[in-house]
Write a protein that holds these residues in place. Structure first.
Motif, short mmCIF file in Angstrom:
data_model
loop_
_atom_site.label_atom_id
_atom_site.label_comp_id
_atom_site.label_asym_id
_atom_site.label_seq_id
_atom_site.Cartn_x
_atom_site.Cartn_y
_atom_site.Cartn_z
N HIS A 117 0.69 -1.06 0.06
CA HIS A 117 -0.01 0.05 0.19
C HIS A 117 0.92 1.27 0.09
CE1 HIS A 117 -3.63 2.49 0.79
NE2 HIS A 117 -2.82 2.93 1.75
N TYR A 118 1.90 1.48 0.76
CA TYR A 118 2.88 2.25 0.89
C TYR A 118 3.29 2.60 -0.53
CZ TYR A 118 7.30 4.61 1.92
OH TYR A 118 8.48 5.50 1.82
N LEU A 119 3.87 1.61 -1.22
CA LEU A 119 4.49 1.68 -2.51
C LEU A 119 3.65 2.28 -3.50
CD1 LEU A 119 6.43 -1.43 -2.70
CD2 LEU A 119 7.57 0.47 -2.15
N GLU A 120 2.48 2.00 -3.57
CA GLU A 120 1.37 2.49 -4.48
C GLU A 120 0.94 3.78 -4.00
OE1 GLU A 120 -1.65 -0.62 -4.06
OE2 GLU A 120 -0.98 -1.67 -5.91
N GLN A 121 0.71 4.33 -2.82
CA GLN A 121 0.12 5.55 -2.37
C GLN A 121 1.46 6.60 -2.48
OE1 GLN A 121 -2.96 6.34 -1.48
NE2 GLN A 121 -3.37 4.32 -2.51
N GLN A 122 2.75 6.14 -2.10
CA GLN A 122 3.60 7.21 -2.01
C GLN A 122 4.33 7.35 -3.32
OE1 GLN A 122 4.48 9.19 0.28
NE2 GLN A 122 2.80 8.37 1.43
N PHE A 123 4.60 6.11 -4.02
CA PHE A 123 5.28 6.54 -5.40
C PHE A 123 4.45 5.88 -6.78
CE2 PHE A 123 7.96 5.49 -1.59
CZ PHE A 123 8.76 6.51 -1.86
N GLY A 124 3.34 5.39 -6.52
CA GLY A 124 2.55 4.83 -7.78
C GLY A 124 2.92 3.56 -8.17
N LEU A 125 3.54 2.87 -7.35
CA LEU A 125 4.17 1.58 -8.12
C LEU A 125 3.26 0.51 -8.00
CD1 LEU A 125 7.70 1.86 -6.57
CD2 LEU A 125 6.98 2.55 -8.95
N PRO A 126 2.85 0.03 -8.98
CA PRO A 126 1.87 -1.28 -8.76
C PRO A 126 2.46 -2.47 -7.91
CG PRO A 126 1.94 -0.63 -10.91
CD PRO A 126 3.06 -0.01 -10.30
N ALA A 127 1.64 -2.72 -6.61
CA ALA A 127 2.41 -3.88 -5.98
C ALA A 127 1.16 -4.58 -5.45
CB ALA A 127 3.07 -3.21 -4.71
N THR A 128 1.63 -5.80 -5.26
CA THR A 128 0.87 -6.95 -4.56
C THR A 128 1.54 -7.62 -3.29
OG1 THR A 128 1.30 -8.60 -6.21
CG2 THR A 128 -0.60 -7.31 -6.71
N ALA A 129 0.82 -8.28 -2.61
CA ALA A 129 1.50 -8.98 -1.30
C ALA A 129 0.83 -10.06 -1.28
CB ALA A 129 1.50 -8.08 -0.10
N GLY A 130 1.50 -11.34 -0.94
CA GLY A 130 0.98 -12.61 -0.59
C GLY A 130 1.30 -13.05 0.91
N SER A 156 5.48 -12.92 0.27
CA SER A 156 6.06 -12.39 -0.67
C SER A 156 5.45 -10.92 -0.86
CB SER A 156 6.15 -13.07 -2.05
OG SER A 156 4.81 -13.25 -2.64
N LEU A 157 6.22 -10.00 -1.55
CA LEU A 157 5.78 -8.73 -1.93
C LEU A 157 6.54 -8.45 -3.74
CD1 LEU A 157 4.62 -5.76 -1.72
CD2 LEU A 157 7.24 -5.21 -0.88
N VAL A 158 5.37 -8.28 -4.31
CA VAL A 158 5.87 -8.23 -5.79
C VAL A 158 5.39 -6.75 -6.36
CG1 VAL A 158 5.75 -9.14 -8.12
CG2 VAL A 158 5.72 -10.55 -6.09
N PHE A 159 6.29 -6.02 -6.99
CA PHE A 159 5.75 -4.77 -7.67
C PHE A 159 6.47 -4.38 -8.74
CE2 PHE A 159 9.18 -3.90 -4.70
CZ PHE A 159 10.02 -2.55 -5.23
N GLU A 160 6.16 -3.28 -9.54
CA GLU A 160 6.94 -3.09 -10.72
C GLU A 160 7.54 -1.54 -10.34
OE1 GLU A 160 4.93 -3.98 -14.69
OE2 GLU A 160 3.34 -4.97 -13.16
N ALA A 161 8.57 -1.35 -11.25
CA ALA A 161 9.39 0.10 -11.23
C ALA A 161 9.63 0.24 -12.58
CB ALA A 161 10.47 -0.16 -10.48
#
Length: 314
Positions: A162-175, A178-183
């Motif tokens: 949530h932090y990555l999406e809200q602060q930097f607009g990076l699509p992220a999912t958590a399991g 694991s945490l997976v996101f795109e930059a």
């Protein structure tokens, strides 16, 4: 106290550690490891110094790897990247010291861990692929944790996503583990879910992958969207690791660019040994990897082409 003071206090009186001007040396029949502190160039006033932990293996202790072998070894790097030069084979970690960013005692512990374990881990990794016997011996060499003492709940990973999406607009999912996101590597890049051709690096942080030597910890990877031609993979592994260590204002160089998937893909990998999970550490690792992708995007990436050496970095 500063980082160097914590290190000096921890090593005071150690008979196996040799202090010298600017650092410390630990020698054994299998090789030598040094921890040195260098003054920064002064370009960034927040950067007080740069620490380096470097191990050089005694000739014959590990095989005489060529550049391709080094790139293959680096898929398992712990406490720095493997390298070879005219003198020997070794492992190197570069660590910028910023006393205003993280607690000095915490940074000192990371350096002391590298000083203690880098050489032994490196040699064990170097011997693993020789035979099943060497592999089993390398695994048994260390009494490392094979189970988490404190696991990170999925809610902690979800908060980082949530932090990555809200602060930097990076699509992220958590399991669960694991945490997976795109930059993005190019301006305007969206996400591979929307556009399979989007030039974004896929970053993962996992807690369910054991390192064959180092045990449990954070397994972190960066997968670029475009791969270099197969004949250039080894060159890029060597070049990216070299360029990273040349940076001053950068995150700690504790991982490495190496060859994975049977040597067919260039991937950045870092394994951080620990059995005490913490959401703050996961967030820090995520920011480090996002910044690493940003460095690639600014200095080494050509849209529609991929990795590209510019004239000032060649």
């Amino acid at each position: 106290m500063e980082v160097a003071d914590f290190v000096a206090e921890a090593l005071a009186g150690r008979q196996d550690i040799e202090p010298f001007a600017g650092g410390y040396r630990h020698s054994a029949d299998i090789g030598t490891t040094t921890l040195t502190f260098h003054a920064s160039s002064g370009a960034d006033s927040r950067l007080t110094s740069i620490a380096m932990v470097e191990s050089r293996f005694t000739p014959g202790v590990v095989p005489d790897f060529d550049d391709d072998g080094i790139a293959w070894l680096n898929r398992r790097a712990v406490f720095g990247s493997f390298f070879r030069d005219a003198h020997s084979t070794g492992c190197r970690a570069t660590y910028p010291i910023d006393n205003g960013f993280l607690e000095p005692d915490w940074q000192a512990r990371r350096l002391l861990n590298a000083l203690s374990d880098q050489r032994a881990f490196g040699i064990a990794i170097g011997l693993m692929d020789l035979s099943l016997e060497h592999c089993l011996a390398s695994r048994k060499m260390f009494r490392v944790p094979r189970h988490w003492a404190t696991r990170l709940p999925s809610e902690g990973l979800e908060k980082v996503a949530h932090y990555l999406e809200q602060q930097f607009g990076l699509p992220a999912t958590a399991g669960p583990a694991s945490l997976v996101f795109e930059a993005p590597l190019t301006s305007g890049a969206t996400t591979r879910i929307v556009d399979p051709e989007a030039e974004t690096a896929l970053i993962s942080i996992r807690t369910d992958v054991q390192h064959p030597v180092a045990g449990v910890g954070y397994c972190v990877t960066i997968m670029p969207p475009r791969q270099p031609p197969s004949e250039l993979l080894t060159m890029w592994c060597t070049k990216l690791n070299t360029l990273e260590h040349q940076q001053e204002r950068f995150w700690p160089r504790l991982g490495a660019w190496g060859k994975r998937e049977l040597g067919t893909r260039l991937v950045y990998g870092m394994f951080w040994p620990t059995d005490e999970a913490d959401a703050g550490e996961v967030r820090m690792l995520a920011l480090e990897m996002a910044d690493r992708v940003n460095w690639i995007a600014g200095d080494l990436w050509l849209p529609g082409v991929g990795l590209h050496l510019q004239r000032d970095t060649a």
